[in-house]
Scaffold this motif. Structure first.
Motif, mmCIF file in Angstrom:
data_model
loop_
_atom_site.group_PDB
_atom_site.id
_atom_site.type_symbol
_atom_site.label_atom_id
_atom_site.label_comp_id
_atom_site.label_asym_id
_atom_site.label_seq_id
_atom_site.Cartn_x
_atom_site.Cartn_y
_atom_site.Cartn_z
ATOM 1 N N SER A 98 0.825 -1.202 0.000
ATOM 2 C CA SER A 98 0.000 0.000 0.000
ATOM 3 C C SER A 98 0.863 1.258 0.000
ATOM 4 O O SER A 98 0.590 2.215 -0.742
ATOM 5 C CB SER A 98 -0.922 -0.017 1.223
ATOM 6 N N SER B 154 2.391 1.730 -3.443
ATOM 7 C CA SER B 154 1.409 2.239 -4.407
ATOM 8 C C SER B 154 1.196 3.733 -4.236
ATOM 9 O O SER B 154 1.092 4.471 -5.227
ATOM 10 C CB SER B 154 0.078 1.512 -4.235
ATOM 11 N N LEU B 155 1.133 4.179 -2.992
ATOM 12 C CA LEU B 155 0.948 5.607 -2.737
ATOM 13 C C LEU B 155 2.158 6.398 -3.199
ATOM 14 O O LEU B 155 2.023 7.449 -3.843
ATOM 15 C CB LEU B 155 0.688 5.866 -1.248
ATOM 16 N N ALA C 206 2.070 6.756 -6.901
ATOM 17 C CA ALA C 206 1.075 7.744 -7.320
ATOM 18 C C ALA C 206 1.604 9.159 -7.097
ATOM 19 O O ALA C 206 1.344 10.064 -7.902
ATOM 20 C CB ALA C 206 -0.236 7.540 -6.556
ATOM 21 N N GLN D 299 -5.487 6.848 -3.124
ATOM 22 C CA GLN D 299 -4.556 5.854 -2.590
ATOM 23 C C GLN D 299 -4.183 6.182 -1.146
ATOM 24 O O GLN D 299 -3.962 5.281 -0.339
ATOM 25 C CB GLN D 299 -3.297 5.778 -3.461
ATOM 26 N N GLU E 260 -6.782 4.703 1.180
ATOM 27 C CA GLU E 260 -6.609 3.257 1.316
ATOM 28 C C GLU E 260 -5.386 2.929 2.181
ATOM 29 O O GLU E 260 -5.421 2.015 3.005
ATOM 30 C CB GLU E 260 -6.452 2.615 -0.060
ATOM 31 N N THR E 261 -4.328 3.687 1.994
ATOM 32 C CA THR E 261 -3.100 3.450 2.753
ATOM 33 C C THR E 261 -3.308 3.732 4.232
ATOM 34 O O THR E 261 -2.849 2.962 5.090
ATOM 35 C CB THR E 261 -1.955 4.315 2.201
#
Length: 89
Positions: free
Chosen positions: A31, A34-35, A38, A50, A53-54
């Motif tokens: 996670s 991914s952040l 982004a 994101q 979600e993180t």
């Protein structure tokens, strides 16, 4: 290797617990990665989504005992600052 019945049981429990902790830690790392991706792409909307979600993943990791709450708080503060900086830029 363990010889007593109780120590054999403890060894089995440790293996299971280690697998759970490893999965939770991996979920958090994915996670976070991914952040950060982004953020480097510069897409503010995707980074904001994101980030939510993180943060959720990080908070769950505290409940499961993967990370200390102060560590997660520090992560969230730094990531939020980066998301805000991207949104204003």
């Amino acid at each position: 290797m363990a010889n007593h019945v109780s120590s054999l049981k403890r060894a089995r429990q440790t293996e299971k617990r280690t697998a759970v902790n490893r999965a939770n830690r991996s979920r958090v790392r994915t996670s976070l990665r991914s952040l950060r991706e982004a953020l480097t792409k510069g897409d503010a909307k995707a980074a904001q989504e994101q980030y939510r979600e993180t943060v959720s993943t990080l908070d769950k990791s505290v409940q499961k005992g993967v990370f200390h709450k102060n560590t997660v708080s520090r992560y969230k503060a730094r990531l939020n600052a980066r998301v805000k900086a991207l949104a204003t830029a």
